[in-house]
Design an enzyme around this catalytic site. Structure first.
Site, PDB file in Angstrom:
ATOM      1  N   ARG A 134       1.121  -0.939   0.118  1.00 40.58           N
ATOM      2  CA  ARG A 134      -0.042  -0.134  -0.153  1.00 40.58           C
ATOM      3  C   ARG A 134       0.708   1.232   0.160  1.00 40.58           C
ATOM      4  O   ARG A 134       1.781   1.129   0.035  1.00 40.58           O
ATOM      5  CB  ARG A 134      -1.094  -0.002   0.923  1.00 40.58           C
ATOM      6  CG  ARG A 134      -2.253  -1.221   1.408  1.00 40.58           C
ATOM      7  CD  ARG A 134      -2.568  -1.066   2.607  1.00 40.58           C
ATOM      8  NE  ARG A 134      -3.883  -1.926   2.789  1.00 40.58           N
ATOM      9  CZ  ARG A 134      -4.274  -2.512   1.827  1.00 40.58           C
ATOM     10  NH1 ARG A 134      -5.276  -1.140   1.134  1.00 40.58           N
ATOM     11  NH2 ARG A 134      -5.280  -3.377   2.140  1.00 40.58           N
ATOM     12  N   ASP A 190     -14.697  -6.602  -1.355  1.00 37.71           N
ATOM     13  CA  ASP A 190     -15.850  -5.294  -0.748  1.00 37.71           C
ATOM     14  C   ASP A 190     -16.804  -4.849  -2.031  1.00 37.71           C
ATOM     15  O   ASP A 190     -18.389  -4.032  -1.337  1.00 37.71           O
ATOM     16  CB  ASP A 190     -15.730  -3.578  -0.309  1.00 37.71           C
ATOM     17  CG  ASP A 190     -15.226  -4.284   0.931  1.00 37.71           C
ATOM     18  OD1 ASP A 190     -14.825  -5.283   1.386  1.00 37.71           O
ATOM     19  OD2 ASP A 190     -14.053  -2.685   1.685  1.00 37.71           O
ATOM     20  N   GLU A 289     -16.983  -4.411   9.183  1.00 40.13           N
ATOM     21  CA  GLU A 289     -16.123  -4.311   9.452  1.00 40.13           C
ATOM     22  C   GLU A 289     -16.304  -1.973   9.789  1.00 40.13           C
ATOM     23  O   GLU A 289     -15.746  -1.550  10.514  1.00 40.13           O
ATOM     24  CB  GLU A 289     -14.388  -3.865   9.029  1.00 40.13           C
ATOM     25  CG  GLU A 289     -14.720  -3.348   7.703  1.00 40.13           C
ATOM     26  CD  GLU A 289     -13.249  -3.916   6.714  1.00 40.13           C
ATOM     27  OE1 GLU A 289     -12.094  -3.269   7.858  1.00 40.13           O
ATOM     28  OE2 GLU A 289     -13.054  -4.053   6.329  1.00 40.13           O
TER      29      GLU A 289
END
Length: 422
Positions: A134, A190, A289
């Site tokens: 990342r 997601d 989450e």
């Protein structure tokens, strides 16, 4: 939506079937004759073009995988390699290591030269053979590295943060006068990327999450007043948690970011949970989450390396609140807590996602060879499309609480539309 093209396309494609470059797909399907889509967006169809910008024998491509793991990454890498080498006859395909940092020669490792031997069987493995990371990279050094290596095409596999970075590479290459095609392939379990009906790896994640929920149900039913709490991924969108709930049919309470809830008071979640335990003797809770961040006082000021809001842990918070609630009321219970996030996302992909990975990869190759750049491959109404990166990264796709998906969750769980928030 207009897609940037690097220039004229003088080379004939070796492929035999083509998409008409003028064909467009409306973002909204309207069923009245001659009606226009309400939002006015018309997307260029993805697919092979008759004419190419790049001459295949002189072309070198690069692939980079960024962000968190997702089922199917190796499938995309493999299909990109085979489409570029077998279908187009491209000279060389490089795999840049460890995400965007692999584009910076001062911090990254040497890229892999992809070969048939190297990609053989990788579609059966989870994760990514290229590694991932990342965070940003010095775009000037990265583009200079691509120019030095004579890379004409960069395939960026990742989420919205990855695609924002890809757009910067495209813009930097334009400033330097380097004809670089940057094509994104959307990745997230997601399923929250706009103009992508289903991202690759999502159904595998749902399948794996449903297995966890079924095992959580077994744990809850095997003890007196058993409560199983399962935290699943979903920072801003509850698609994974909602679909896994319906797939498992074993969940009693589903909490997602799009539907606020109250813990206490009349109609609150904890009161409903207590009633369930008293009446049925067990309960399974699935929570995304990103749910309930307002309950934890999250101000959204802290960011991670990718620029995402750093979430507070709703799973541990709920665990504590549930224990406090039942202890205060002297109701016996046995608590089981599951956080399978990394297990779900590091699973090998299933057959349906394997096919989807292959389609995303091949459409990305077609766009790149035609000299299209600054785009991401989208999927709407069962058709693949070209989406400008700046449009795709402009917002998140979220689950509509009035949609059939959420209605299916309410039917499967028996829970109210909202807890204490009517």
């Amino acid at each position: 939506m207009n897609i940037t093209v690097l220039g004229a396309t003088p080379y004939s494609s070796p492929l035999k079937r083509y998409v008409n470059n003028s064909e467009r797909l409306p973002s909204t399907i309207v069923h009245t004759v001659d009606a226009r889509p309400a939002d006015g967006l018309l997307f260029e169809l993805a697919g092979a073009r008759e004419k190419l910008f790049f001459n295949p024998p002189e072309t070198r491509a690069g692939i980079v995988t960024c962000g968190g793991l997702c089922p199917g990454l190796n499938d995309v890498i493999r299909s990109l390699f085979f489409e570029m080498r077998h279908a187009y006859g491209v000279k060389e395909v490089l795999g840049f290591r460890w995400g965007y940092q692999g584009l910076d020669p001062e911090n990254g490792a040497e890229p892999l030269v992809l070969t048939h031997e190297l990609v053989d069987g990788i579609h059966l493995q989870a994760g990514t053979i290229l590694g991932t990371s990342r965070g940003p990279v010095d775009k000037a050094r990265a583009v200079e590295n691509l120019i030095r290596r004579r890379v004409n095409i960069l395939f960026a596999i990742g989420g919205d943060g990855t695609q924002r970075g890809a757009r910067e590479f495209f813009e930097e290459a334009q400033r330097r006068g380097h004809a670089l095609s940057v094509v994104g392939i959307p990745k997230t379990i997601d399923n929250d990327i706009p103009f992508v009906a289903r991202s690759f790896g999502f159904l595998t994640a749902v399948q794996e999450a449903a297995k966890v929920l079924q095992r959580a149900h077994t744990e809850a039913r095997s003890v007196q007043n058993g409560i199983a709490l399962v935290k699943l991924m979903g920072r801003h969108s509850g698609f994974l948690t909602a679909e896994a709930t319906v797939a498992s049919q074993d969940v009693n309470f589903t909490l997602i970011p799009e539907v606020p809830f109250q813990l206490e008071g009349k109609g609150g979640f904890l009161s409903a949970l207590e009633q369930r335990i008293v009446n049925r003797g067990h309960a399974v809770i699935a929570v995304a989450e990103g749910s309930g961040q307002e309950l934890l006082g999250n101000t959204a000021n802290e960011r991670d390396a990718s620029g995402n809001v750093r979430l507070s842990d709703i799973g541990l918070f709920l665990h504590k609140k549930i224990e406090e609630w039942f202890k205060a009321r002297t109701v016996p219970y046995v608590m089981r807590y599951f956080d399978p996030s990394y297990i779900v996302r590091s699973s090998p992909d299933n057959a349906e996602d394997t096919i989807l990975c292959d389609q995303f990869a091949r459409h990305a190759a077609h766009a790149a060879m035609a000299g299209k750049t600054g785009l991401v491959i989208g999927l709407l109404h069962d058709r693949f499309i070209h989406v400008p990166i700046e449009l795709l990264t402009s917002h998140k796709k979220r689950l509509d609480p009035d949609s059939p998906t959420w209605s299916a969750v309410l039917s499967a769980t028996g829970q109210p539309h909202r807890f204490g928030c009517e």
